[in-house]
Design a protein around this motif. Structure first.
Motif, PDB file in Angstrom:
ATOM      1  N   ILE A   1       0.841  -1.202   0.000  1.00  0.00           N
ATOM      2  CA  ILE A   1       0.000   0.000   0.000  1.00  0.00           C
ATOM      3  C   ILE A   1       0.873   1.247   0.000  1.00  0.00           C
ATOM      4  O   ILE A   1       0.670   2.190  -0.771  1.00  0.00           O
ATOM      5  N   LEU A   2       1.879   1.254   0.863  1.00  0.00           N
ATOM      6  CA  LEU A   2       2.783   2.406   0.944  1.00  0.00           C
ATOM      7  C   LEU A   2       3.564   2.605  -0.351  1.00  0.00           C
ATOM      8  O   LEU A   2       3.863   3.741  -0.730  1.00  0.00           O
ATOM      9  N   LYS A   3       3.879   1.515  -1.028  1.00  0.00           N
ATOM     10  CA  LYS A   3       4.616   1.631  -2.291  1.00  0.00           C
ATOM     11  C   LYS A   3       3.812   2.440  -3.305  1.00  0.00           C
ATOM     12  O   LYS A   3       4.365   3.267  -4.047  1.00  0.00           O
ATOM     13  N   PHE A   4       2.491   2.241  -3.348  1.00  0.00           N
ATOM     14  CA  PHE A   4       1.668   3.015  -4.269  1.00  0.00           C
ATOM     15  C   PHE A   4       1.720   4.497  -3.911  1.00  0.00           C
ATOM     16  O   PHE A   4       1.873   5.357  -4.794  1.00  0.00           O
TER      17      PHE A   4
ATOM     18  N   VAL B   1       6.865   7.977   2.769  1.00  0.00           N
ATOM     19  CA  VAL B   1       6.069   6.955   3.453  1.00  0.00           C
ATOM     20  C   VAL B   1       6.892   6.214   4.503  1.00  0.00           C
ATOM     21  O   VAL B   1       8.125   6.131   4.408  1.00  0.00           O
ATOM     22  N   SER B   2       6.176   5.684   5.483  1.00  0.00           N
ATOM     23  CA  SER B   2       6.800   4.835   6.494  1.00  0.00           C
ATOM     24  C   SER B   2       5.716   3.958   7.109  1.00  0.00           C
ATOM     25  O   SER B   2       4.518   4.263   7.008  1.00  0.00           O
TER      26      SER B   2
ATOM     27  N   LYS C   1      11.279  -3.824   3.190  1.00  0.00           N
ATOM     28  CA  LYS C   1      12.512  -3.035   3.223  1.00  0.00           C
ATOM     29  C   LYS C   1      13.367  -3.310   1.999  1.00  0.00           C
ATOM     30  O   LYS C   1      14.056  -2.424   1.483  1.00  0.00           O
ATOM     31  N   GLN C   2      13.303  -4.550   1.510  1.00  0.00           N
ATOM     32  CA  GLN C   2      14.035  -4.896   0.291  1.00  0.00           C
ATOM     33  C   GLN C   2      13.446  -4.209  -0.941  1.00  0.00           C
ATOM     34  O   GLN C   2      14.090  -4.142  -1.986  1.00  0.00           O
ATOM     35  N   LYS C   3      12.226  -3.687  -0.803  1.00  0.00           N
ATOM     36  CA  LYS C   3      11.585  -2.924  -1.880  1.00  0.00           C
ATOM     37  C   LYS C   3      11.898  -1.431  -1.758  1.00  0.00           C
ATOM     38  O   LYS C   3      11.348  -0.607  -2.490  1.00  0.00           O
ATOM     39  N   GLY C   4      12.784  -1.090  -0.816  1.00  0.00           N
ATOM     40  CA  GLY C   4      13.165   0.301  -0.649  1.00  0.00           C
ATOM     41  C   GLY C   4      12.227   1.105   0.224  1.00  0.00           C
ATOM     42  O   GLY C   4      12.239   2.347   0.191  1.00  0.00           O
ATOM     43  N   LEU C   5      11.406   0.436   1.036  1.00  0.00           N
ATOM     44  CA  LEU C   5      10.436   1.116   1.882  1.00  0.00           C
ATOM     45  C   LEU C   5      10.961   1.270   3.309  1.00  0.00           C
ATOM     46  O   LEU C   5      11.698   0.402   3.805  1.00  0.00           O
TER      47      LEU C   5
END
Length: 353
Positions: free
Chosen positions: A146-149, A157-158, A171-175
């Motif tokens: 959801i945050l990625k969108f 975002v966090s 976290k591996q998705k850069g979030l």
């Protein structure tokens, strides 16, 4: 009030795969050995201790007590496991028991991303402008789809969650995902513009207290998005006209639109938008201890739902048969199942616009 089919017999009402069976046994063993213990609570809306039991098991066949408050009508899990027990459960058993998969997957992340589109569209419709350059915080983000969108829309975002495996995936998705709870919002240097609770508040031990704590970290224009399962929609969904398929050990509250509003108003928020699937947007308001009592209405709803299940119309019988035959086909083909989920999310997105 407990009907015979709601008694605790250990039998699941939904099909479980091997992973779910494994983790069901782990939870059962912890309950049997009293590693997981239960406590009785007062109602978070009205502080009453007068309850009527509805069910003694959940859809997995686990020991699980669902009660209704006689004073305000909030349906809730009571007695329930202790806070330490639930923290352990969420970190070790919840995700594989619920999803049937031991770890986060790309498909799960993609489904969350599609859910992010739905939430974004609903918020845009509510405030009548695009959302960008905002600080968006999600409580219980799971893998963070959801945050990625929202990040792709140009927001910072966090997220805070208890499930370490899923946080590491995100976290591996850069979030920016962190292990923590509502109190850890104090570690952020900026107050959030938007806080997201997507299918989370029903898991929170005390949603009123949780939202009161959240108020400390908000600015006057902060918006809160909440989505929870709507118990009163079960009668409109032909394949879900069974409370036992709806109850699950991870859910502590079983909200209707009325009971959710009772909770947020007691915490000092109020709805500024709401739709039929119980997505709501809230803003800071005055704290109110007034509540709407839906006890009799909820009992009537549950009774009608049982009658609908026991004595369905011929049309509903046909619809159920078609649905379950189709569902069995999907279960055997992961590609078809994933496609069906995407179509469903697109349908929800259209409904939210």
């Amino acid at each position: 009030m407990v009907l015979e089919r709601f008694r605790n017999d250990g039998i699941p009402t939904i099909p479980l795969n091997d992973i779910q069976i494994k983790y069901k046994k782990l939870v059962e063993e912890k309950i049997k050995n009293k590693h997981y213990t239960f406590e009785t609570i007062s109602c978070v809306v009205c502080d009453s201790k007068s309850f009527e039991t509805i069910s003694e098991k959940d859809k997995h066949g686990l020991l699980f007590f669902v009660s209704i408050c006689k004073n305000c009508g909030l349906v809730q899990t009571n007695p329930r496991m202790t806070e330490l027990n639930y923290n352990e459960f969420y970190n070790e058993e919840y995700r594989p028991l619920n999803t049937g998969k031991p770890k986060a997957t790309e498909q799960f992340f993609h489904e969350q991303y599609l859910q992010g589109q739905i939430i974004y569209d609903f918020l845009v419709k509510t405030i009548n402008k695009n959302i960008t350059n905002k600080f968006v915080l999600e409580i219980g983000p799971g893998a963070g789809g959801i945050l990625k969108f929202f990040k792709d829309k140009g927001n910072v975002v966090s997220g805070l969650d208890l499930g370490k495996e899923y946080i590491e995936f995100g976290k591996q998705k850069g979030l920016d995902l962190r292990v923590g709870t509502i109190n850890d919002i104090s570690s952020y240097s900026k107050k959030p513009d938007i806080v997201i609770y997507s299918y989370v508040l029903e898991h929170v031990r005390n949603p009123v207290k949780n939202l009161i704590e959240l108020r400390k970290f908000l600015h006057k224009d902060s918006l809160i998005f909440i989505q929870v399962p709507n118990i009163k929609r079960l009668g409109t969904i032909f394949h879900k006209q069974n409370l036992l398929d709806y109850f699950q050990i991870a859910h502590l509250y079983h909200f209707s639109g009325i009971s959710l509003k009772n909770c947020v108003r007691k915490a000092g928020f109020d709805f500024i938008a709401k739709n039929e699937i119980l997505q709501v947007v809230c803003k800071i308001d005055e704290i109110s201890n007034d509540y709407e009592n839906e006890y009799e209405e909820m009992l009537h709803f549950i009774d009608n739902l049982e009658q609908l299940r026991i004595n369905p119309s011929n049309f509903n019988i046909l619809k159920r048969k078609i649905y379950w035959q189709f569902y069995k086909i999907l279960q055997k083909n992961e590609i078809l199942m994933n496609t069906a989920k995407i179509v469903y999310y697109q349908y929800l997105r259209r409904k939210s616009k």
